[in-house]
Each structure stands twice: as C-alpha cells, then as structure tokens.
Write a protein that holds these residues in place. Structure first.
Motif, PDB file in Angstrom:
ATOM      1  N   ASP A   1      14.736  49.400   9.901  1.00  0.00           N
ATOM      2  CA  ASP A   1      15.903  50.232   9.566  1.00  0.00           C
ATOM      3  C   ASP A   1      16.083  50.341   8.048  1.00  0.00           C
ATOM      4  OD1 ASP A   1      16.409  50.484  12.253  1.00  0.00           O
ATOM      5  OD2 ASP A   1      18.141  49.147  12.300  1.00  0.00           O
ATOM      6  N   GLU A   2      15.992  49.210   7.371  1.00  0.00           N
ATOM      7  CA  GLU A   2      16.210  49.195   5.923  1.00  0.00           C
ATOM      8  C   GLU A   2      15.103  49.969   5.200  1.00  0.00           C
ATOM      9  OE1 GLU A   2      18.789  48.179   4.256  1.00  0.00           O
ATOM     10  OE2 GLU A   2      17.869  48.642   2.311  1.00  0.00           O
ATOM     11  N   CYS A   3      13.840  49.732   5.596  1.00  0.00           N
ATOM     12  CA  CYS A   3      12.718  50.428   4.943  1.00  0.00           C
ATOM     13  C   CYS A   3      12.789  51.938   5.204  1.00  0.00           C
ATOM     14  CB  CYS A   3      11.375  49.879   5.425  1.00  0.00           C
ATOM     15  SG  CYS A   3      10.868  48.385   4.540  1.00  0.00           S
ATOM     16  N   GLU A   4      13.245  52.332   6.388  1.00  0.00           N
ATOM     17  CA  GLU A   4      13.343  53.768   6.694  1.00  0.00           C
ATOM     18  C   GLU A   4      14.324  54.483   5.762  1.00  0.00           C
ATOM     19  OE1 GLU A   4      14.152  53.891  10.879  1.00  0.00           O
ATOM     20  OE2 GLU A   4      12.055  53.464  11.391  1.00  0.00           O
ATOM     21  N   ARG A   5      15.347  53.736   5.308  1.00  0.00           N
ATOM     22  CA  ARG A   5      16.302  54.338   4.356  1.00  0.00           C
ATOM     23  C   ARG A   5      15.617  54.769   3.053  1.00  0.00           C
ATOM     24  NH1 ARG A   5      19.757  49.750   5.802  1.00  0.00           N
ATOM     25  NH2 ARG A   5      20.596  50.587   7.742  1.00  0.00           N
ATOM     26  N   HIS A   6      14.491  54.112   2.713  1.00  0.00           N
ATOM     27  CA  HIS A   6      13.810  54.389   1.451  1.00  0.00           C
ATOM     28  C   HIS A   6      12.461  55.086   1.667  1.00  0.00           C
ATOM     29  CE1 HIS A   6      16.806  51.623  -0.104  1.00  0.00           C
ATOM     30  NE2 HIS A   6      16.452  50.768   0.827  1.00  0.00           N
TER      31      HIS A   6
ATOM     32  N   CYS B   1      16.316  45.573   0.629  1.00  0.00           N
ATOM     33  CA  CYS B   1      14.994  45.806   1.213  1.00  0.00           C
ATOM     34  C   CYS B   1      14.048  44.634   0.908  1.00  0.00           C
ATOM     35  CB  CYS B   1      14.439  47.116   0.661  1.00  0.00           C
ATOM     36  SG  CYS B   1      13.031  47.746   1.572  1.00  0.00           S
ATOM     37  N   ILE B   2      14.118  44.124  -0.310  1.00  0.00           N
ATOM     38  CA  ILE B   2      13.260  42.991  -0.716  1.00  0.00           C
ATOM     39  C   ILE B   2      13.629  41.742   0.098  1.00  0.00           C
ATOM     40  CG2 ILE B   2      12.716  41.413  -2.621  1.00  0.00           C
ATOM     41  CD1 ILE B   2      13.198  43.862  -4.529  1.00  0.00           C
ATOM     42  N   ARG B   3      14.938  41.474   0.192  1.00  0.00           N
ATOM     43  CA  ARG B   3      15.369  40.293   0.919  1.00  0.00           C
ATOM     44  C   ARG B   3      15.007  40.386   2.406  1.00  0.00           C
ATOM     45  NH1 ARG B   3      20.197  37.354   3.101  1.00  0.00           N
ATOM     46  NH2 ARG B   3      19.024  35.929   4.383  1.00  0.00           N
TER      47      ARG B   3
ATOM     48  N   CYS C   1       7.512  51.699   1.527  1.00  0.00           N
ATOM     49  CA  CYS C   1       8.585  51.482   2.512  1.00  0.00           C
ATOM     50  C   CYS C   1       8.280  52.253   3.807  1.00  0.00           C
ATOM     51  CB  CYS C   1       9.935  51.915   1.944  1.00  0.00           C
ATOM     52  SG  CYS C   1      10.574  50.776   0.681  1.00  0.00           S
ATOM     53  N   ARG C   2       7.719  53.448   3.663  1.00  0.00           N
ATOM     54  CA  ARG C   2       7.358  54.218   4.850  1.00  0.00           C
ATOM     55  C   ARG C   2       6.293  53.472   5.677  1.00  0.00           C
ATOM     56  NH1 ARG C   2       3.546  56.240   6.309  1.00  0.00           N
ATOM     57  NH2 ARG C   2       2.427  56.196   4.330  1.00  0.00           N
ATOM     58  N   ALA C   3       5.261  52.981   4.986  1.00  0.00           N
ATOM     59  CA  ALA C   3       4.194  52.253   5.683  1.00  0.00           C
ATOM     60  C   ALA C   3       4.728  50.958   6.301  1.00  0.00           C
ATOM     61  CB  ALA C   3       3.056  51.950   4.712  1.00  0.00           C
ATOM     62  N   CYS C   4       5.602  50.268   5.578  1.00  0.00           N
ATOM     63  CA  CYS C   4       6.137  48.989   6.063  1.00  0.00           C
ATOM     64  C   CYS C   4       7.057  49.220   7.264  1.00  0.00           C
ATOM     65  CB  CYS C   4       6.875  48.279   4.930  1.00  0.00           C
ATOM     66  SG  CYS C   4       7.397  46.611   5.360  1.00  0.00           S
TER      67      CYS C   4
ATOM     68  N   ALA D   1       7.818  44.115  -0.240  1.00  0.00           N
ATOM     69  CA  ALA D   1       8.819  43.460  -1.095  1.00  0.00           C
ATOM     70  C   ALA D   1       8.313  43.389  -2.531  1.00  0.00           C
ATOM     71  CB  ALA D   1       9.133  42.054  -0.565  1.00  0.00           C
ATOM     72  N   ASP D   2       7.031  43.099  -2.673  1.00  0.00           N
ATOM     73  CA  ASP D   2       6.444  43.028  -4.012  1.00  0.00           C
ATOM     74  C   ASP D   2       6.361  44.415  -4.663  1.00  0.00           C
ATOM     75  OD1 ASP D   2       4.894  41.412  -6.057  1.00  0.00           O
ATOM     76  OD2 ASP D   2       3.517  43.071  -5.609  1.00  0.00           O
ATOM     77  N   SER D   3       6.014  45.430  -3.890  1.00  0.00           N
ATOM     78  CA  SER D   3       5.991  46.798  -4.426  1.00  0.00           C
ATOM     79  C   SER D   3       7.391  47.217  -4.875  1.00  0.00           C
ATOM     80  CB  SER D   3       5.460  47.782  -3.374  1.00  0.00           C
ATOM     81  OG  SER D   3       4.062  47.619  -3.200  1.00  0.00           O
ATOM     82  N   CYS D   4       8.394  46.875  -4.078  1.00  0.00           N
ATOM     83  CA  CYS D   4       9.783  47.163  -4.462  1.00  0.00           C
ATOM     84  C   CYS D   4      10.111  46.551  -5.822  1.00  0.00           C
ATOM     85  CB  CYS D   4      10.761  46.627  -3.416  1.00  0.00           C
ATOM     86  SG  CYS D   4      10.762  47.542  -1.860  1.00  0.00           S
TER      87      CYS D   4
END
Lengths: 136, 136, 136, 136
Positions: A102-107, A57-59, A114-117, A42-45
C-alpha cells in the motif's frame, strides 16, 4: 531459485504432513524475493532527493524485509512443526506485505523502485494468504 | 542493557504516540534476551548425548530466536509507525515464546539450559502480551 | 541481561575450549546492545527534519545492526565450533562498528541519538577486538 | 528471482560506482539461495535418525544461513556505500560457505540434502570470492 527451494523440500527425509509443497515452495521464494526488494527499495528511497517524503516507505520496507526473512526461515523448517508458530508468523508477514505494498503504491508513479517493490510485496502477501488457507 | 534501550527511546526526536515507554523498553529487552537464550539453548541441546529427544526443542528454539530478533527490530522503529504490523508481529512473538516455553519446560528437570530458556521465553511472552494490551 | 547471557554460557553441557567466558559474554551483550542502538538510531535519523544529511548514517546503522545480530548468534553457538567462521565474522563486526561509530560521531554534537549510538558502536568494536585477540 | 534482484539494481536512482552489476546480482541471489538451503539442510539433519553424527553440520548450517542473510542485506544497500564493511562481510560469508560446503560434503554420499546444500554453499562461496576480486 524456485528449483532450489523445491530441491530442498524434496530431499527432506521425513513426512511433511498434508502441506501443499507447491504453495510452500512458492511462499518461501516470495518471502526471499520480497525481503530483497524491500531492502533495496528502502535504500533507493534513501538516495532520492525528496527522501523526507519517503520516511514511512523506508520504515515499512525495513519492517517488511525483517519479517519476510524470518518467515522464510520458519517455513524452511519442518521438524517438530508447530502450526501455531507458522500460522501467526504467516499472518504477520501477510500484514506487513499488505502495508508495504500500500505504501509503495502511493509512490509508484514517481519512483520505479517503489513500483517494482509494491509488486513483490503484493505477490508475497498473496502467497502467504494462499499458504495460510491451505493450512486450514 | 535496560538503560541502553531506554536511552535510545528517550533520544527519539519525534512523538512516540501514546505508547507506554516502560512496557516498550521492557519488551525490546525481553525479545533480545529471549533470542539469545533460544539460540544458546538450541546449541546446548545439540551437545547433549540424547540430542534425538530434543529435535523439537531445537527447532522451536530456532523459530523463536528468529521471531524475537525481528520483533525487537520492529519495536525499535517508531517513524511511520504502523500499528497493524506491530500488533501482528507481537502476536507471532507471543505465540512462538509460549510454544518454546512449553517445549523447554518438558525438558527442564533434565537440562538446566532448557529450564533457563523456558524462563526467558515465558518472560518474553508476558512482555509481548502486556505491550499488546497497552496498545489497545 | 549480562547475567542472562552468562547463565546460558554456564549451562552449556560440553567443553567451551579455552575461550575466555567473560570476554565472550561481554561481546555477545555488546553485539545485542549495538544492534538495538543502531536500529533505533537509524529510525531516529529518519525522523529528523534534515534527514537528507543523515542517509549515510542510516545506511551504516542498518548494516551494523544486521552484522551485530548475526555475530551475536554465531557467538552464542559452541557445538561444532569453527574458529574460521567466528574470527571472520568478528572481524566484519569490528569493521562495521568502527565505521558506524565514526559516522555517528560526525553527527554527535547535533543529535543525541547519534552520540548514544556512537558510544555503543565503539564499545562493541572494542569487545569484538578483545575477543579476537583472546582467541589467538 | 535473478530477474527480480537485477530489476531492483536497475531502478537504483543514484550511481553504483564501478561495481560489476552482474556479479553483484549473482552474489545477492546466491546468498539468498544458500541461506535457504542451509536452513532447510540443518532442519533435515534434525530429522535424520543419526542426528548425533550431524551436530557439526547443523551448527555450521545455522551460522552459514545467518551470515548469508546479513551479506545479502549489506549487498542490497548502495547509499553511503562503505567498501570496508562490504569487503569484510563478503570475506566472512566466503569463509562460512567454504566451511559449510566442506562439512556437508562429508555427508553428501549419505544424505541428499547435504549434497544439495554443499553445492549451494560452494556456488555462494565462489560468487562472494568473484565479487570480492572485482571490488579490487
């Protein structure tokens, strides 16, 4: 880390009931790792130039981090064990991890964090689901 | 306090969807009040001379406090709203509050802090259930 | 809410030491109100079209919310009271609230949620400082 | 676990300033391990027949767990980095870990969970102190 969680389980002075210790330890570890990954993602975003595309994604990451932290704490307590509380919190955690993955996979193709998360969330989702199944 | 939560809801810059603002504000307030009451009650239990009779009450209070804190945070976020996360965390919160109210009620005739805490838990349980119903 | 915190303090079964009960209750209440306001403000910032100008505000809000939640919990426990832990956590909370109030004030003329949040942070900062002074 | 925290640090898209990445990752890991150990140790204490001798240990463990969780979250955020917040929260964490290690050591010869927890607290205390020194 894995060792540390299992160490604490093994020094528990009373009976743990029929719980699968390996699945319990693994779920606690995954909850902590997921909590950290979601907070960091979330912080990286927030640091990305296209932050406005990442607000969901952050929320979701903030919700997932809070829910994982609470789930790790609930799972670390055995005295006066209440299966209803444990099960419903594990359900909430599996749900949050699935949404966040699901949300992180979109990015994921765009942003490495996001991939790692997404990977950590998916692992935590599965660990929650496996522990839930083993609780019957 | 009630006013402060509603103030923050009213300054939210985007659409809140069809959520009932009064029920949302009330549920956030009850989660915070319950989190504090459970933390304080668990600690009061630790100070009782018959603490060994209260270990389940202490543990349930710690679980309930953590779950209420996370639920208040999830409910305070509206951007990128995910109904699945909100619903499952509200379910977990209603479950924890019911267990904690039941446990505290067992000691309510003996300990004033358990009586006060049971009341807060029951109110929070109902606020979660009402918000859940209004979410459809 | 104020009443609920004071109710729990008044049902504490042991001695509270020389602590000022009014200042203690007020500080716990302000920590909870500030935690909620910061969580809601960070989320409102995420919904603003100029979110990229608010990333420091969002991050500071998340830190402040976490720190206030922990401070409220530490202050709600009296058994085995450790003045060193209480004092250092209150210092951290006053510091976070000051930073978050300063940051939110920068955006207060533009965003109503930042104005409201800055006010809650400033009140919480003062409540922490007053309680710290009264602890000696 | 260590790898997971460092993975998230390495995918951070902006500059981390002059912070020592190894010390940062290590401190986040120790905070999470200590949070879990303290939660589990407090719960194990609740299961001991002589729980009344352990109430200070339980309370210190609950404070330390909350403070470690918040510190791990603050350290996992780099955007809009505020050295004042980070430093004061690290100070609070080092203080809580020292108190909790001291208290657990008093019971370490009697209770294995207190011995294991004391070790985690001492490691976390040192990781906080080292990171604080490296921040200058």
């Amino acid at each position: 880390m894995g060792t540390a969680v299992m160490d604490m389980i093994e020094t528990y002075p009373a009976d743990l009931g029929g719980v699968d210790r390996q699945k319990l330890a693994r779920c606690i570890e995954e909850c902590m790792a997921c909590m950290q990954a979601c907070t960091a993602c979330a912080d990286s975003c927030l640091s990305e130039s296209k932050v406005s595309e990442l607000v969901t994604c952050i929320r979701t990451g903030m919700d997932c981090a809070d829910i994982c932290a609470t789930t790790a704490a609930v799972l670390s307590r055995h005295t006066g064990y209440d299966a209803n509380i444990t099960r419903s919190q594990l359900q909430a955690c599996a749900t949050a991890c699935r949404s966040c993955a699901d949300e992180c996979e979109r990015h994921a193709s765009m942003y490495e964090h996001c991939r790692a998360c997404a990977e950590m969330c998916r692992r935590c989702q599965r660990a929650c689901e496996e522990l839930l199944r083993s609780l019957g």
